[in-house]
Design a protein around this motif. Structure first.
Motif, PDB file in Angstrom:
ATOM      1  N   TRP A 287       5.097  -4.951  -2.799  1.00 32.65           N
ATOM      2  CA  TRP A 287       4.103  -3.960  -3.219  1.00 32.65           C
ATOM      3  C   TRP A 287       4.675  -2.542  -3.396  1.00 32.65           C
ATOM      4  O   TRP A 287       4.015  -1.691  -3.990  1.00 32.65           O
ATOM      5  N   ARG A 288       5.864  -2.271  -2.893  1.00 30.82           N
ATOM      6  CA  ARG A 288       6.396  -0.916  -3.015  1.00 30.82           C
ATOM      7  C   ARG A 288       6.579  -0.468  -4.465  1.00 30.82           C
ATOM      8  O   ARG A 288       6.278   0.687  -4.784  1.00 30.82           O
ATOM      9  N   TYR A 291       3.241   0.716  -5.640  1.00 32.22           N
ATOM     10  CA  TYR A 291       2.822   1.971  -5.013  1.00 32.22           C
ATOM     11  C   TYR A 291       3.656   3.143  -5.537  1.00 32.22           C
ATOM     12  O   TYR A 291       3.149   4.265  -5.683  1.00 32.22           O
ATOM     13  N   ARG A 296       2.326   6.689  -4.623  1.00 31.32           N
ATOM     14  CA  ARG A 296       1.894   6.508  -3.235  1.00 31.32           C
ATOM     15  C   ARG A 296       2.953   5.720  -2.477  1.00 31.32           C
ATOM     16  O   ARG A 296       3.953   5.271  -3.050  1.00 31.32           O
ATOM     17  N   VAL A 298       3.715   2.807   0.960  1.00 30.96           N
ATOM     18  CA  VAL A 298       3.210   1.816   1.903  1.00 30.96           C
ATOM     19  C   VAL A 298       4.246   1.676   3.014  1.00 30.96           C
ATOM     20  O   VAL A 298       5.435   1.476   2.744  1.00 30.96           O
ATOM     21  N   LEU A 327      -4.698  -0.217  -2.553  1.00 28.05           N
ATOM     22  CA  LEU A 327      -4.135   0.347  -3.775  1.00 28.05           C
ATOM     23  C   LEU A 327      -5.228   0.648  -4.790  1.00 28.05           C
ATOM     24  O   LEU A 327      -5.208   1.690  -5.456  1.00 28.05           O
ATOM     25  N   ASP A 351      -5.605   3.258   5.183  1.00 28.20           N
ATOM     26  CA  ASP A 351      -5.123   4.205   4.178  1.00 28.20           C
ATOM     27  C   ASP A 351      -5.853   5.518   4.373  1.00 28.20           C
ATOM     28  O   ASP A 351      -6.680   5.675   5.272  1.00 28.20           O
TER      29      ASP A 351
END
Length: 422
Positions: A287-288, A291, A296, A298, A327, A351
């Motif tokens: 997921w990085r 993001y 953003r 994580v 997200l 978050d």
């Protein structure tokens, strides 16, 4: 069928009327004839007794005297030895009912009555019987029509229910008709409708879950393949290919999991003791990039070296759903934190976004419930996956949002250390 029921009922009634009506006509005809004969015999006996009494009293016997003793509709003839016959009334010209009596002195009395009177009486009786038979037939037809409607209307209704099932409308009607056999058919149709509804719901749910659950792995796999296509570095290609293979394995696991849940939602999968760090690390790597594209981050913190009981693929899907939810609907940095409480391992996902609206807090895990224009499936599927492994997924805090995945924990020989934020 309605016509057959009416015709069969009417046929039975006609047979009964024919049998009993004919018997009644015969009996009544004989009864009327016998009654008329008895009446004529009685009048002949009375008349002979009158003649004998007058002869004994040496009284005058004349037609006027005898006319008072004879029914005006009848004819009488008195024959006395040595005298002219005495006649009273008009002698019938057609068939007659006759009775003759003879006295002690040889006098003879004959009484006759036209059989037409008996015929008229029989005719009146037949008319009454015919009227009663006609009334019985009309009543039978009305009852047959009512009974036919009572039987055929439910059948028509059941046929419409079956047609609705065939056309894809599986709603049970729960309608009963007061006839045991028809109610049994209705029970079977309602049970079939409920089974079909469950099957259709399961298929639609499988399609929705598959669409939602496969979207993220396919997107990640597509990103890895794009990385491979734009680089000439063998080491980068090797690394990206290895990650892509890992994601293919996860994709396979997702498909198998969906099919297993579709076959039996109660199946808990193949729960094993697994390394929670590996699953979290995989999700962070996956997921990085997304993001970073959104500006953003994580991160993860908490206990390291934790092991939990469950299906690694299912736990990965739950965490992916929570990270993707943050997200799409959250803001700022997304933090994963691991901790231990009692005999359970907890993974919290939070978050810095606005959180869950107050009116959705109690319903956030229901299907089609979403704070924005999304499908509302992700969190529902995530909770189902967690419960299938014996865990649970809860919303601990609405603002800021804190979701927690609880998994069973078994004491490990590995040393647990605090996980730095990374």
């Amino acid at each position: 069928m309605r016509r057959r029921l009416i015709n069969s009922t009417l046929a039975v009634v006609l047979v009964v009327i024919a049998v009993f009506g004919l018997s009644l006509v015969i009996v009544e005809t004989r009864t009327i004839s016998n009654s008329a004969q008895e009446s004529v015999d009685s009048e002949a006996l009375r008349l002979i007794s009158v003649v004998e009494s007058r002869l004994l009293g040496e009284e005058r016997i004349s037609p006027d005297v005898l006319a008072e003793q004879v029914d005006p509709r009848r004819y009488a003839r008195v024959e006395i030895p040595g005298r002219s016959p005495i006649e009273v009334g008009d002698r019938p010209a057609d068939s007659v009912i006759r009775s003759t009596e003879t006295g002690e002195r040889g006098e003879k009395v004959t009484v006759e009555e036209s059989r037409s009177a008996v015929t008229r009486e029989v005719g009146r009786t037949l008319l009454i019987i015919g009227a009663v038979a006609l009334l019985a037939i009309v009543s039978a037809v009305l009852l047959a029509v009512r009974q036919a409607n009572r039987l055929t209307s439910p059948l028509t209704d059941l046929a419409e229910t079956a047609e609705r099932l065939g056309s894809g409308d599986p709603r049970p009607r729960h309608k009963r008709y007061g006839v045991a056999e028809l109610d049994r058919v209705a029970d079977v149709l309602d049970a079939s409708a409920e089974r079909i509804a469950r099957m259709l719901t399961a298929e639609r749910r499988l399609a929705a879950d598959a669409s939602h659950q496969l979207r993220t792995p396919l997107t990640a796999l597509s990103m890895r393949i794009e990385e491979i296509s734009v680089t000439d570095d063998p080491d980068t290609v090797k690394e990206e290919a290895s990650i892509a293979l890992t994601q293919v394995e996860r994709l396979t696991d997702v498909v198998e999991r969906l099919l297993t849940n579709a076959r039996d939602a109660r199946t808990g999968g193949s729960a094993v003791l697994f390394d929670l760090d590996e699953v979290i690390k995989q999700q962070l790597e996956e997921w990085r990039p997304a993001y970073r594209s959104a500006g953003r981050a994580v991160v993860c913190s908490g206990k390291q070296g934790l092991q939990a009981v469950g299906t690694p693929g299912a736990v990965a899907q739950v965490l992916a759903a929570l990270i993707e939810n943050s997200l799409m609907h959250g803001g700022g940095t997304v933090a994963l934190r691991t901790r231990v409480t009692g005999n359970q391992v907890v993974v919290e996902v939070t978050d810095e976004g606005p959180g869950v609206p107050a009116d959705l807090g109690a319903r956030i895990f229901e299907r089609t419930i979403s704070g924005r224009n999304s499908t509302g499936i992700g969190l529902a599927v995530a909770r189902d996956l967690a419960e299938a492994d014996g865990g649970r997924l809860e919303l601990l805090q609405q603002q800021p949002p804190v979701f927690a995945l609880f998994l069973s924990r078994i004491a490990q020989p590995r040393k647990e250390t605090d996980r730095p934020v990374r």
